[in-house]
Design an enzyme around this catalytic site. Structure first.
Site, PDB file in Angstrom:
ATOM      1  N   TRP A  74      77.464  38.785   0.705  1.00  0.00           N
ATOM      2  CA  TRP A  74      77.218  38.387  -0.670  1.00  0.00           C
ATOM      3  C   TRP A  74      77.734  39.544  -1.501  1.00  0.00           C
ATOM      4  O   TRP A  74      77.161  40.636  -1.487  1.00  0.00           O
ATOM      5  CB  TRP A  74      75.716  38.173  -0.863  1.00  0.00           C
ATOM      6  CG  TRP A  74      75.400  37.380  -2.073  1.00  0.00           C
ATOM      7  CD1 TRP A  74      75.661  36.066  -2.274  1.00  0.00           C
ATOM      8  CD2 TRP A  74      74.771  37.850  -3.259  1.00  0.00           C
ATOM      9  NE1 TRP A  74      75.232  35.693  -3.511  1.00  0.00           N
ATOM     10  CE2 TRP A  74      74.685  36.754  -4.130  1.00  0.00           C
ATOM     11  CE3 TRP A  74      74.274  39.087  -3.674  1.00  0.00           C
ATOM     12  CZ2 TRP A  74      74.120  36.851  -5.404  1.00  0.00           C
ATOM     13  CZ3 TRP A  74      73.719  39.184  -4.931  1.00  0.00           C
ATOM     14  CH2 TRP A  74      73.645  38.075  -5.782  1.00  0.00           C
ATOM     15  N   ASN A 100      74.610  45.828   5.361  1.00  0.00           N
ATOM     16  CA  ASN A 100      73.895  45.298   4.191  1.00  0.00           C
ATOM     17  C   ASN A 100      73.423  46.479   3.373  1.00  0.00           C
ATOM     18  O   ASN A 100      73.062  47.521   3.934  1.00  0.00           O
ATOM     19  CB  ASN A 100      72.642  44.521   4.617  1.00  0.00           C
ATOM     20  CG  ASN A 100      72.987  43.184   5.212  1.00  0.00           C
ATOM     21  OD1 ASN A 100      74.142  42.799   5.266  1.00  0.00           O
ATOM     22  ND2 ASN A 100      71.952  42.482   5.672  1.00  0.00           N
ATOM     23  N   GLU A 481      57.388  35.899 -21.272  1.00  0.00           N
ATOM     24  CA  GLU A 481      57.797  35.608 -19.899  1.00  0.00           C
ATOM     25  C   GLU A 481      56.601  35.097 -19.081  1.00  0.00           C
ATOM     26  O   GLU A 481      56.736  34.188 -18.261  1.00  0.00           O
ATOM     27  CB  GLU A 481      58.419  36.871 -19.265  1.00  0.00           C
ATOM     28  CG  GLU A 481      58.814  36.747 -17.809  1.00  0.00           C
ATOM     29  CD  GLU A 481      59.830  35.641 -17.508  1.00  0.00           C
ATOM     30  OE1 GLU A 481      60.414  35.078 -18.444  1.00  0.00           O
ATOM     31  OE2 GLU A 481      59.997  35.323 -16.317  1.00  0.00           O
ATOM     32  N   GLU A 488      56.380  26.699 -16.513  1.00  0.00           N
ATOM     33  CA  GLU A 488      57.426  26.062 -15.700  1.00  0.00           C
ATOM     34  C   GLU A 488      56.979  25.751 -14.277  1.00  0.00           C
ATOM     35  O   GLU A 488      57.456  24.794 -13.698  1.00  0.00           O
ATOM     36  CB  GLU A 488      58.756  26.834 -15.746  1.00  0.00           C
ATOM     37  CG  GLU A 488      58.779  28.210 -15.172  1.00  0.00           C
ATOM     38  CD  GLU A 488      60.132  28.920 -15.374  1.00  0.00           C
ATOM     39  OE1 GLU A 488      61.133  28.271 -15.659  1.00  0.00           O
ATOM     40  OE2 GLU A 488      60.152  30.153 -15.201  1.00  0.00           O
ATOM     41  N   HIS A 504      47.677  33.740 -37.990  1.00  0.00           N
ATOM     42  CA  HIS A 504      48.449  32.872 -38.887  1.00  0.00           C
ATOM     43  C   HIS A 504      48.670  31.481 -38.300  1.00  0.00           C
ATOM     44  O   HIS A 504      49.601  30.787 -38.696  1.00  0.00           O
ATOM     45  CB  HIS A 504      49.793  33.532 -39.212  1.00  0.00           C
ATOM     46  CG  HIS A 504      49.639  34.860 -39.882  1.00  0.00           C
ATOM     47  ND1 HIS A 504      49.087  34.994 -41.145  1.00  0.00           N
ATOM     48  CD2 HIS A 504      49.908  36.114 -39.461  1.00  0.00           C
ATOM     49  CE1 HIS A 504      49.047  36.271 -41.464  1.00  0.00           C
ATOM     50  NE2 HIS A 504      49.534  36.973 -40.462  1.00  0.00           N
TER      51      HIS A 504
END
Ligand code: G6P
Length: 608
Positions: A74, A100, A481, A488, A504
């Site tokens: 990768w 790796n 976040e 989600e 507010h």
């Protein structure tokens, strides 16, 4: 992240390697290759794209032999090309290496090797290892590898073969996982357990600094000085599905736990010995950087929250005004951007359509655009003037976790670099901040170790319908976040607000049924945050506070306190994010949600 498999035993090594690499496919990769010790020759096959291409090449021209090493790459250094694919060989073609991780000092090593007459053919950091082993080899491969790894800075898992020791694989690791599956008369080196499960469930786990000399009948492990070591072994009961997830229930949880490494690898090599922040990818001199007087950041989703954190950092440290925009808004709103503006596009996938459109729009207006992405060779890298890579490894869970904290790590570096170029922080302060930033992987590790407390807190909020997330300063994007993660993956309505804005409007929503998650880490607005907590408590809300170890006072104001280690306010975003991720994760799991693939969402959004 890349995959490694090495085999030594009675079987055809190429079969075991192809099978093992296939078991690691879920991790993502863009090229594959292997080297087989074949009757006194080292045969190397490499192909870009999927494993099927390598499989077809081997079917056309069989690579026969019982010892070999294979790799799925990768891309991190250099594009996904055949030349950059592993294994890499030395000048003689007798040594092959798969790797790796990231070798931090590879630029110096390449220069040194080239000066000594070595010819390097790829753009990778890995190739230096093959040539170093070549230069140190004096009849004993293990010794040559020991000498080589003394020269390496950074993270690595390595498997190496040499025709002079045709029955052996030498493996070594530092900060990158490597295991050995111990079979009956055969052994398999691998970067991850799924690759060996077809053959054995007895696993030897290498530690940092270990060097293993692996033959069909024996595994000898020593440290770098040659002293023998007896590593831990374990019997794995997991099925393949569990093994791919590293024993975790889901990719998301695995990726949450991979954050210390993702942050560490993203920070590698970013500070020179002379105290210069290293960001050569910007391809701008300090003088050019010192002229930057406006920064514009575009991003979507979680990356947008990283952008707001960057605004805080760049404004605080480099005193440059920063504007942040959601990509889909930027592209249509005639933004004020010209050739004096530095535009930064943040996108983990590098493929988000709206962000790509924003990049094109900014460049059309003359701005220089830098991308921060996790995927080498992705579209944003081809359409930007420069790229800063995060090194989080592939993220499979749809909800971003480790790519987010790796983005923040990279943005810390960018903000420090701008501050250094502008002279807005003195060198002592830069070095002190860097020292603190460097502790982030350990801090995250410490927070993850307290997961059980977060899990038990989560248990009390599984039936919630709506929630509020509050923070101040850098705590605002952290709260945003946190709210995004919860909505989600658990489908609970979650809204984030700057704590001071609550009066507010959102305070009208507060009831005992609407819990409030508050980023209440110590900082210059801490007292204000405590007042906001009191306001919501007065209206019956249950409060979950993310607070700093040692802050006992907060217990009087919150039902639950999720503690994190104390850091300076500017770098508190990463630590404060971790409990939020775990809270969302556990609530979602307890509600029976599919956290890896939440409904209606995609990992990479290539439509408008
Ligand atoms: C999707 C993903 C999010 C991600 C967003 C932006 O919505 O589900 O996790 O934050 O896209 O993606 P990018 O690749 O541009 O960071």
């Amino acid at each position: 992240m890349c995959g490694i498999v090495g085999y030594v035993g009675p079987r055809q090594a190429s079969d075991v390697l192809l099978g093992g690499l296939a078991r690691l496919e879920y991790r993502g990769y863009d090229s594959a290759g292997m080297a087989i010790v074949s009757d006194g020759n080292l045969e190397v096959g490499r192909r870009i794209g999927k494993l099927v291409n390598l499989r077809e090449a081997v079917a056309d021209t069989p690579m026969s032999g019982n010892v070999g090493i294979g790799h799925t790459r990768w891309a991190t250094h250099g594009k996904p090309t055949v030349e950059n694919a592993h294994p890499h060989v030395d000048c003689s073609g007798r040594i092959a290496v798969v790797h790796n991780g990231i070798i931090e000092n590879y630029v110096e090593l390449r220069a040194e090797l080239a000066a000594n007459g070595h010819i390097l053919l790829s753009e990778t950091d890995t190739e230096t290892v093959a040539h170093l082993v070549e230069s140190y080899f004096d009849g004993d491969l293990t010794e040559a590898v020991a000498k080589t790894i003394k020269r390496l800075e950074g993270a690595y898992a390595l498997a190496i073969v040499h025709l002079d020791e045709p029955d052996t694989i030498v493996a070594a690791r530092a900060d990158s996982p490597l295991i050995i599956g111990m079979g009956d008369g055969e052994n398999i080196v691998a970067s991850d357990i799924p690759a060996v499960l077809e053959y054995t469930r007895e696993i030897l786990v290498l530690e940092d600094g270990d060097i293993a000399t692996v033959t069909a009948g024996e595994v000898r492990v020593s440290d770098v000085s040659g002293a023998p070591r007896t590593p831990e072994t374990l019997h794995v009961e997991w099925n393949l599905d569990a093994a791919e997830k590293g024993g975790y229930d889901d990719f998301m949880l695995k990726e949450i736990h991979e954050q210390p490494r993702a942050i560490r690898e993203t920070l590698l090599g970013r500070m020179d010995a002379d105290g210069t922040v290293q960001l050569s990818e910007l391809q701008m001199s300090e003088a050019q950087l010192s002229l930057v007087d406006r920064v514009f950041i575009v991003a979507c989703g979680t990356s947008y929250h990283a952008a707001i954190i960057a605004k805080h950092l760049v404004e605080q440290w480099a005193r440059i005004p920063v504007e942040v925009d959601v990509s889909s808004e930027f592209r249509y709103r005639d933004p004020i951007v010209d050739d004096e503006t530095l535009v930064v596009a943040i996108t983990q996938s590098g493929e988000t359509t709206d962000t790509l459109a924003a990049v094109r729009e900014a460049r059309r207006r003359g701005a220089k655009v830098f991308a921060i992405t996790n995927v080498v060779g992705s579209r944003v890298t081809r359409e930007s003037d420069g790229v800063i890579y995060t090194h989080a490894g592939p993220e499979i869970g749809v909800a971003a976790t480790k790519t987010f904290t790796a983005q923040i790590a990279a943005l810390n570096v960018l903000a420090l670099k701008l501050a250094q170029a502008k002279g807005t922080l003195d060198q002592d302060r830069i070095e002190a901040l860097w020292a603190e930033i460097s502790t982030l992987p350990d801090i995250v590790e410490a927070i993850l170790a307290e997961e059980h407390e977060i899990e038990s807190c989560a248990r009390e909020y599984t039936d919630v319908v709506s929630s509020l997330f509050l923070g101040r300063g850098v705590g605002v994007p952290v709260a945003m976040e946190g709210a995004l993660k919860l909505k989600e993956i658990s489908y609970i309505h979650a809204e984030a607000y700057p704590a001071g804005e609550m009066k507010h409007g959102p305070i009208a929503l507060i009831t005992p049924e609407v819990p409030v998650v508050v980023v209440a880490t110590q900082g210059h607005t801490y007292e204000k945050v405590v007042s906001n907590i009191q306001e919501v408590r007065a209206r019956g809300a249950r409060v979950i506070a993310v607070a700093t170890h040692g802050d006992d006072e907060i217990r009087a104001h919150a039902e639950h306190v999720l503690y994190i280690p104390r850091t300076s306010e500017d770098i508190s975003a990463i630590p404060a994010t971790i409990p939020m991720q775990l809270l969302s994760y556990h609530i979602a799991k307890m509600r029976g949600c599919n956290v890896d693939q939440p409904r209606n969402l995609a990992k990479s959004v290539t439509v408008e």
